[in-house]
Design an enzyme around this catalytic site. Sequence first.
Site, PDB file in Angstrom:
ATOM      1  N   TYR B 421     -33.680  18.270 -11.711  1.00  0.00           N
ATOM      2  CA  TYR B 421     -33.687  19.430 -12.633  1.00  0.00           C
ATOM      3  C   TYR B 421     -34.988  20.240 -12.596  1.00  0.00           C
ATOM      4  O   TYR B 421     -35.949  19.842 -11.976  1.00  0.00           O
ATOM      5  CB  TYR B 421     -33.223  19.067 -14.030  1.00  0.00           C
ATOM      6  CG  TYR B 421     -33.971  18.064 -14.889  1.00  0.00           C
ATOM      7  CD1 TYR B 421     -35.286  17.709 -14.682  1.00  0.00           C
ATOM      8  CD2 TYR B 421     -33.306  17.494 -15.979  1.00  0.00           C
ATOM      9  CE1 TYR B 421     -35.921  16.821 -15.523  1.00  0.00           C
ATOM     10  CE2 TYR B 421     -33.938  16.606 -16.834  1.00  0.00           C
ATOM     11  CZ  TYR B 421     -35.250  16.267 -16.596  1.00  0.00           C
ATOM     12  OH  TYR B 421     -35.869  15.399 -17.423  1.00  0.00           O
ATOM     13  N   GLU B 422     -34.926  21.407 -13.221  1.00  0.00           N
ATOM     14  CA  GLU B 422     -36.033  22.396 -13.136  1.00  0.00           C
ATOM     15  C   GLU B 422     -36.355  22.767 -11.699  1.00  0.00           C
ATOM     16  O   GLU B 422     -37.520  22.985 -11.351  1.00  0.00           O
ATOM     17  CB  GLU B 422     -37.299  21.879 -13.835  1.00  0.00           C
ATOM     18  CG  GLU B 422     -37.145  21.565 -15.288  1.00  0.00           C
ATOM     19  CD  GLU B 422     -36.557  22.703 -16.114  1.00  0.00           C
ATOM     20  OE1 GLU B 422     -36.731  23.864 -15.715  1.00  0.00           O
ATOM     21  OE2 GLU B 422     -35.901  22.431 -17.125  1.00  0.00           O
ATOM     22  N   GLY B 423     -35.335  22.896 -10.876  1.00  0.00           N
ATOM     23  CA  GLY B 423     -35.539  23.182  -9.449  1.00  0.00           C
ATOM     24  C   GLY B 423     -35.656  21.880  -8.700  1.00  0.00           C
ATOM     25  O   GLY B 423     -36.602  21.117  -8.925  1.00  0.00           O
TER      26      GLY B 423
END
Lengths: 565, 565
Positions: B421-423
């Site tokens: 997550y978050e890239g």
Amino acid sequence: MSYRAPVGQIDFILRHVVPYDQVARTERFAEAGFDTANAILTEAGKLAANVLAPLNRNGDLTPARLENGKVRSSPGFAEGFRAIAEGGWVGLAADPEYGGMGLPQVLNMAVAEMMAAACLSLQLNPLLTQGQIEALEHHASDELKALYLPKLISGEWSGTMNLTEPGAGSDVGALTTRAEPNGDGSYRITGQKIFITWGDSDMTENICHAVLARLPDGAKGTRGISLFMVPKFIPDENGNPGVANDLRVVSLEEKLGIHGSPTCVMSYEGATGWLIGEEHKGMAAMFTMMNCARLGVGMQGIGVGEAALQQAGLYAQERNQMGPIIRHPDIRRMLATSRAEIFAARCIALACATAIDLERATGEAEHAARAAFLTPIAKAYGTDIGLRAADAAVQVHGGMGYIEETGAAQYLRDVRITQIYEGTNGIQAMDLVGRKLADGGEAAMRLLDEILDGAKSAQADHPDLAHEVWHSAETLREGTQDMLEREMPQRFAGAAPYLTAFARVLGGYYHLLAARSGGEAEIGLARVFIRRVLPHFATDLTEALAGLDDLANLDDDVLTGQSGA
Amino acid sequence: MSYRAPVGQIDFILRHVVPYDQVARTERFAEAGFDTANAILTEAGKLAANVLAPLNRNGDLTPARLENGKVRSSPGFAEGFRAIAEGGWVGLAADPEYGGMGLPQVLNMAVAEMMAAACLSLQLNPLLTQGQIEALEHHASDELKALYLPKLISGEWSGTMNLTEPGAGSDVGALTTRAEPNGDGSYRITGQKIFITWGDSDMTENICHAVLARLPDGAKGTRGISLFMVPKFIPDENGNPGVANDLRVVSLEEKLGIHGSPTCVMSYEGATGWLIGEEHKGMAAMFTMMNCARLGVGMQGIGVGEAALQQAGLYAQERNQMGPIIRHPDIRRMLATSRAEIFAARCIALACATAIDLERATGEAEHAARAAFLTPIAKAYGTDIGLRAADAAVQVHGGMGYIEETGAAQYLRDVRITQIYEGTNGIQAMDLVGRKLADGGEAAMRLLDEILDGAKSAQADHPDLAHEVWHSAETLREGTQDMLEREMPQRFAGAAPYLTAFARVLGGYYHLLAARSGGEAEIGLARVFIRRVLPHFATDLTEALAGLDDLANLDDDVLTGQSGA
């Protein structure tokens, strides 16, 4: 979850990478030519893809459970096991005298890979049964063989391996289970065993427990241990399951994965058992079971990794984020390097199995040494790669990989056990640098010489790739020499990275052989492995030779995070 | 599960490894001297160990669930969140004008690590709320700020980040959620969002959704996207939660881990929202949230890795198999290398946070460039190491590691999300070799020059270690130059191993600084890192520079396992 059995690739490896032609030329395996091999792999591939793969999710969602002391298996597992048994797959490599097919282990192991890929939890049952068959064939009395082998080989009964106790894991010699002679040739077995895979099931009419225990006059440690056959139901005079034995399943473990495989705490409460092999020689029989199982576990890692990569590759083809993500360089990198490593691990494992077959067929010590040397590498590298491939497969899926419904997470959870059971990968690495280098490095050097020669012959066709492989083998030869000159604790501190380095050099060699005989696909994968994966062997070796001192000098409090630092 | 917050080590890093002294000398952070910092870390450590850590297992065993459209959080989570809010921890780094404490990010991030270590699922809530606070502080109108910031900073309300849609993950520009002006300054938001962490809860009286959507005149792609504040309850004239907005939680995902953190599918059905920042400039505001969150996620990886290693270390001290297994070389190797890597990742992340603080306090571009360069490294390396440490912790436990009750498996399942997550970490690596090298390598070279200088000054004290670090930085300088000369797809094919190589060289440097100022413990860990871990940077770099061609030339069918090969 669709799974496509890699029959074509395995067939290619048998023809061009491992010396299966030598196996097929022996008298013992004269009927197992390439065509027969292909037909067997094709059949097994169909069973794996069509019958077993559809059960995999059932095992995860509806785990095996304990009801009134009996294990109820996951939906469809009993039918799946029946299909395996009725196809004769349990006895594929077993002695024809007792109903086996007497085929080479290398085919059995290739089949094990496909079945494990399709449904690991279920495949554990026939894998362990096969280990017990091996142990009985090599060590049991004719009477025990006649009673148990036909039932195990046919899959009417199944087998387990009872080794671990709460206080005796890697230190098997610490076990406390007792065996007392009844005076009639049988023994009373008393003790508790843990981590017993498929310790009970509703899939077979009897369960045969191979149990390690200590006789009253057994010495302390591993030398005083004997192995016993302790059936759930004691066979009657006709050899059918009779009265219930004094043993029970106490509980099942809740595990990270392989939910379909019941992991039992077993209690033996004066259960009746019969000696397998000689008194106090239980470890020898257990090692027969374990060596077979270790290679089998390596195949499990490879199989689950393959299945996970297939799913991830197909997802990457369908998923569009500025074009199909399979075209994105970083996604390709993950898929390609994982796939190249799976290929390498598969070759190593099948080379190991081939050596086992050649040893059995010829009795030559050289083959036995090769098999012994490759077993820990096949187990640890196969399962390490299986984990890495399943992990990469989750990552390729992005956020969807973390959602259980996708199935990628199950592969990751399931495959994680393979690095632990049948001897942790740390134990495998210690076996490699300890016992397997105890011949003064002869087996290792023979293998490295083979690689050096092979790389030289490949120089005309693939000069760059051949040079890399040659150079890596030469560097590893020097590193191995260095390792041989060290005391055992110093070796152990670098055992795991040494094992990985060796596996990568071997992998480079097998990829080179594949490139020589293969087409675009094999050459392409060989390039990926030799240029992107193999180079890491050098720093693995650096770490392997870094020695024990820095590790030993650290305060335990630093390692536990209980100091300030 | 006991957890001991690494306050001593973080304090040491602030004093001797990262330039916290510079931060404390700025006017903005004049009140945040070393003593204040230590007091804050100590308080947070207590909260993490005593209040949050006991909740971690609850979240796993009793996941957040959806009841009548409302999320019911895991037992104890509401009280845990209250304790975080009432301690002022949500607003630790927030603007004092709105009730924040205005302290440096580096302290906030150190606190985030400890809270994530203790209970990742719960800590996600304040982490995302902090990201929204950042976005509002930098981009929102004074009116929005006045209405929302005090409530978010006090923890009365919480914040979410609504970015992903079924067809728009890494490709944010593909989103289809619409925003239509109501003519009164508000907008009607319509669309579906997925993977919304803490999209609802019973822990706060209102939930503030920051939602990316496209205005009717918004261009295609990322340039036409705007960011909106869409509260669950529309604030009344007194700023209290008023009428319910037209939005709802459709369902929760079943995930591999972080079961205590509800991952929501959100439906916006003409919900009322207000523009955050300018029209069509939503990505800028979202990046403010994301950069903060990315570093925070790096800290999560480090924290969970630390907690897992502590548990494994303590187990290894207690578990006897031919002596305590912590004395076994292979167990020590796993614990020591993981711990040395966690230390390295912690230094990198805290150096990144320090650069953020220096940029905010001085406005100097050099600090901004340093922060931007280190963010993807801190996120990807921190979470990769977190995974490896948690994985090693499972392995140290042997068979017990696979049993859920032990808790080691939960750390592994939980931490796995941080790489996604978050890239994803692949996205981080592409950011590093793309955007973060777009300055012609200036930020990278400045950092490498600092390492080269630092290694030279350390030569007198630690000649061997300093030489290794100097040499690695010099090699990486050449590799970076090579990378800079490549086209983007060629760079992307090596982005992930390049990021790892850079992280390892940085880690070597920070360990060297620690060895210079530290005692036996720091020198011991530095030796382990520089001799056993750092060397791998060289082959990471080889892989990074292997280029795209071999990957591009493989048939997709080979990657998916659908060809014969």
